[in-house]
Design a protein around this motif. Structure first.
Motif, PDB file in Angstrom:
ATOM      1  N   PHE A 132       0.830  -1.211   0.000  1.00  0.00           N
ATOM      2  CA  PHE A 132       0.000   0.000   0.000  1.00  0.00           C
ATOM      3  C   PHE A 132       0.864   1.260   0.000  1.00  0.00           C
ATOM      4  N   HIS A 133       1.922   1.239   0.791  1.00  0.00           N
ATOM      5  CA  HIS A 133       2.766   2.420   0.962  1.00  0.00           C
ATOM      6  C   HIS A 133       3.856   2.530  -0.107  1.00  0.00           C
ATOM      7  N   GLY A 134       3.780   1.708  -1.132  1.00  0.00           N
ATOM      8  CA  GLY A 134       4.711   1.816  -2.241  1.00  0.00           C
ATOM      9  C   GLY A 134       6.111   1.322  -1.951  1.00  0.00           C
ATOM     10  N   ARG A 135       6.253   0.504  -0.917  1.00  0.00           N
ATOM     11  CA  ARG A 135       7.586  -0.019  -0.582  1.00  0.00           C
ATOM     12  C   ARG A 135       7.921  -1.271  -1.385  1.00  0.00           C
ATOM     13  N   THR A 136       6.939  -1.929  -1.933  1.00  0.00           N
ATOM     14  CA  THR A 136       7.147  -3.146  -2.708  1.00  0.00           C
ATOM     15  C   THR A 136       6.321  -3.063  -3.991  1.00  0.00           C
ATOM     16  N   PRO A 137       6.696  -3.797  -5.034  1.00  0.00           N
ATOM     17  CA  PRO A 137       5.994  -3.703  -6.320  1.00  0.00           C
ATOM     18  C   PRO A 137       4.684  -4.478  -6.326  1.00  0.00           C
ATOM     19  N   LEU A 138       3.905  -4.281  -7.370  1.00  0.00           N
ATOM     20  CA  LEU A 138       2.601  -4.920  -7.501  1.00  0.00           C
ATOM     21  C   LEU A 138       2.702  -6.434  -7.398  1.00  0.00           C
ATOM     22  N   ASP A 139       3.755  -7.001  -7.951  1.00  0.00           N
ATOM     23  CA  ASP A 139       3.889  -8.453  -7.965  1.00  0.00           C
ATOM     24  C   ASP A 139       4.286  -9.043  -6.617  1.00  0.00           C
ATOM     25  N   SER A 140       4.454  -8.213  -5.605  1.00  0.00           N
ATOM     26  CA  SER A 140       4.875  -8.727  -4.299  1.00  0.00           C
ATOM     27  C   SER A 140       3.731  -9.360  -3.520  1.00  0.00           C
ATOM     28  N   VAL A 141       2.496  -9.163  -3.971  1.00  0.00           N
ATOM     29  CA  VAL A 141       1.344  -9.853  -3.379  1.00  0.00           C
ATOM     30  C   VAL A 141       0.612 -10.587  -4.489  1.00  0.00           C
ATOM     31  N   LYS A 142      -0.204 -11.562  -4.118  1.00  0.00           N
ATOM     32  CA  LYS A 142      -0.954 -12.339  -5.102  1.00  0.00           C
ATOM     33  C   LYS A 142      -2.230 -11.587  -5.460  1.00  0.00           C
ATOM     34  N   THR A 143      -2.424 -11.332  -6.732  1.00  0.00           N
ATOM     35  CA  THR A 143      -3.624 -10.636  -7.183  1.00  0.00           C
ATOM     36  C   THR A 143      -4.436 -11.530  -8.103  1.00  0.00           C
ATOM     37  N   ASP A 144      -5.745 -11.337  -8.061  1.00  0.00           N
ATOM     38  CA  ASP A 144      -6.672 -12.044  -8.947  1.00  0.00           C
ATOM     39  C   ASP A 144      -7.633 -11.026  -9.549  1.00  0.00           C
ATOM     40  N   GLY A 145      -8.219 -11.374 -10.676  1.00  0.00           N
ATOM     41  CA  GLY A 145      -9.192 -10.506 -11.310  1.00  0.00           C
ATOM     42  C   GLY A 145      -8.532  -9.476 -12.208  1.00  0.00           C
ATOM     43  N   ASP A 146      -9.159  -8.327 -12.323  1.00  0.00           N
ATOM     44  CA  ASP A 146      -8.725  -7.273 -13.236  1.00  0.00           C
ATOM     45  C   ASP A 146      -7.545  -6.515 -12.648  1.00  0.00           C
ATOM     46  N   ARG A 147      -6.350  -6.845 -13.105  1.00  0.00           N
ATOM     47  CA  ARG A 147      -5.134  -6.216 -12.576  1.00  0.00           C
ATOM     48  C   ARG A 147      -5.114  -4.711 -12.841  1.00  0.00           C
ATOM     49  N   ALA A 148      -5.751  -4.276 -13.919  1.00  0.00           N
ATOM     50  CA  ALA A 148      -5.733  -2.847 -14.257  1.00  0.00           C
ATOM     51  C   ALA A 148      -6.382  -2.005 -13.160  1.00  0.00           C
ATOM     52  N   ILE A 149      -7.300  -2.598 -12.383  1.00  0.00           N
ATOM     53  CA  ILE A 149      -7.934  -1.848 -11.303  1.00  0.00           C
ATOM     54  C   ILE A 149      -6.892  -1.396 -10.283  1.00  0.00           C
ATOM     55  N   PHE A 150      -5.937  -2.261  -9.982  1.00  0.00           N
ATOM     56  CA  PHE A 150      -4.906  -1.889  -9.018  1.00  0.00           C
ATOM     57  C   PHE A 150      -4.035  -0.768  -9.560  1.00  0.00           C
ATOM     58  N   GLU A 151      -3.720  -0.814 -10.838  1.00  0.00           N
ATOM     59  CA  GLU A 151      -2.921   0.249 -11.439  1.00  0.00           C
ATOM     60  C   GLU A 151      -3.662   1.579 -11.368  1.00  0.00           C
ATOM     61  N   ARG A 152      -4.984   1.555 -11.582  1.00  0.00           N
ATOM     62  CA  ARG A 152      -5.778   2.782 -11.485  1.00  0.00           C
ATOM     63  C   ARG A 152      -5.851   3.267 -10.034  1.00  0.00           C
ATOM     64  N   LEU A 153      -5.996   2.333  -9.101  1.00  0.00           N
ATOM     65  CA  LEU A 153      -6.062   2.720  -7.695  1.00  0.00           C
ATOM     66  C   LEU A 153      -4.785   3.405  -7.241  1.00  0.00           C
ATOM     67  N   PHE A 154      -3.642   2.862  -7.645  1.00  0.00           N
ATOM     68  CA  PHE A 154      -2.373   3.451  -7.221  1.00  0.00           C
ATOM     69  C   PHE A 154      -2.151   4.822  -7.853  1.00  0.00           C
ATOM     70  N   ALA A 155      -2.765   5.062  -9.000  1.00  0.00           N
ATOM     71  CA  ALA A 155      -2.610   6.359  -9.674  1.00  0.00           C
ATOM     72  C   ALA A 155      -3.644   7.382  -9.227  1.00  0.00           C
ATOM     73  N   TRP A 156      -4.685   6.945  -8.511  1.00  0.00           N
ATOM     74  CA  TRP A 156      -5.810   7.812  -8.160  1.00  0.00           C
ATOM     75  C   TRP A 156      -5.511   8.628  -6.902  1.00  0.00           C
ATOM     76  N   ASP A 157      -5.923   9.887  -6.923  1.00  0.00           N
ATOM     77  CA  ASP A 157      -5.843  10.742  -5.737  1.00  0.00           C
ATOM     78  C   ASP A 157      -7.260  10.903  -5.192  1.00  0.00           C
ATOM     79  N   PRO A 158      -7.627  10.160  -4.144  1.00  0.00           N
ATOM     80  CA  PRO A 158      -9.014  10.213  -3.643  1.00  0.00           C
ATOM     81  C   PRO A 158      -9.352  11.531  -2.960  1.00  0.00           C
ATOM     82  N   THR A 159      -8.351  12.354  -2.651  1.00  0.00           N
ATOM     83  CA  THR A 159      -8.618  13.627  -1.978  1.00  0.00           C
ATOM     84  C   THR A 159      -8.967  14.734  -2.965  1.00  0.00           C
ATOM     85  N   ALA A 160      -8.805  14.463  -4.256  1.00  0.00           N
ATOM     86  CA  ALA A 160      -9.040  15.537  -5.250  1.00  0.00           C
ATOM     87  C   ALA A 160     -10.526  15.809  -5.409  1.00  0.00           C
TER      88      ALA A 160
END
Length: 262
Positions: free
Chosen positions: A234-262
């Motif tokens: 979550f804190h960007g200390r490790t890459p996306l592949d450091s945890v096991k992901t399933d489903g639409d991987r692009a969602i995680f890429e969008r989440l990491f790029a999103w600023d929820p405070t905007a």
């Protein structure tokens, strides 16, 4: 399993993680070493950041409710002077941590105060400050340990609370999600799970029962790892592949790029 750490446990763990941070500083061959996970900082810069931030938050808690960072807190951070001599730096860090702990103990967990996460699921209270401070100190302790070649996993009780704290404080805001609505589940292998929903109206995180719950509808994507792995991810200390992901991987890429405070 309890929902969050109790306030005395938060204070105990802040003290423990801050002690571990100081141990890494004391053991470092050089304070000029670059921090791999914060490449713009040296180890001394990291110590200055952590040491100057604790008096800031102590002053925030002491000031009570406010619509902006109190002047006392801003002055405490701006006037921070970290000594370069190793022993003096370690002592300065200990003093700054004690200042924060004293302010939190005096306030108790329910005192209202300014926070930068006003629109999130986390309250604007001293208890929420303690919860977030624990995670900041824990992650920066990992940074310092990694720099000196002695990285250790985040303690399980810190990390389990850290997954939820990150979702509630840093992600669950009212900022508009600019993509298709999505549901993401996060599973800690220790047996705790969370569901995070993003849509045009914003984002919301909830705890799921029994590691996902049999009645929960399928998520669009999910991530699984130890709680410590999830927090560092979550804190960007490790890459996306450091945890096991399933489903639409692009969602995680969008989440990491999103600023929820905007």
């Amino acid at each position: 399993m309890q929902n969050t750490l109790d306030f005395p446990d938060l204070l105990r763990l802040i003290d423990e993680r801050a002690t571990a941070f100081r141990a890494a500083i004391a053991a470092a061959p050089s304070l000029d070493a670059q921090v791999p996970t914060c490449p713009e900082w040296t180890l001394f810069d990291l110590a200055l950041h952590l040491g100057s931030g604790r008096p800031f938050w102590a002053a925030v808690v002491e000031a009570g409710p406010a619509d902006a960072p109190p002047a006392e807190a801003v002055a405490a951070r701006a006037g921070a002077q970290a000594p370069r001599e190793r022993g003096a730096l370690v002592a300065w860090l200990a003093t700054s941590t004690q200042e924060l702990l004293d302010a939190l103990r005096a306030a108790g967990p329910d005192a209202e105060c300014w926070t930068w996460w006003g629109a999130s699921q986390s309250p604007r209270t001293s208890g929420a400050v303690a919860r977030h401070q624990l995670q900041e100190i824990a992650v920066h302790t990992y940074d310092a340990q990694l720099t000196v070649g002695a990285a250790q996993p985040l303690p399980a009780e810190v990390a389990l609370d850290g997954v939820e704290e990150f979702l509630f404080t840093c992600c669950a805001w009212s900022g508009a999600w600019p993509h298709e609505p999505a549901v993401v589940d996060y599973h800690a292998t220790e047996g705790r799970s969370w569901r995070f929903t993003v849509e045009a109206a914003g984002a919301r995180a909830v705890r799921l029962p029994a590691a996902g719950g049999s009645e929960a509808a399928p998520a669009d994507a999910s991530a699984r790892g130890t709680a410590a792995e999830l927090v560092l991810w979550f804190h960007g200390r490790t890459p996306l592949d450091s945890v096991k992901t399933d489903g639409d991987r692009a969602i995680f890429e969008r989440l990491f790029a999103w600023d929820p405070t905007a």
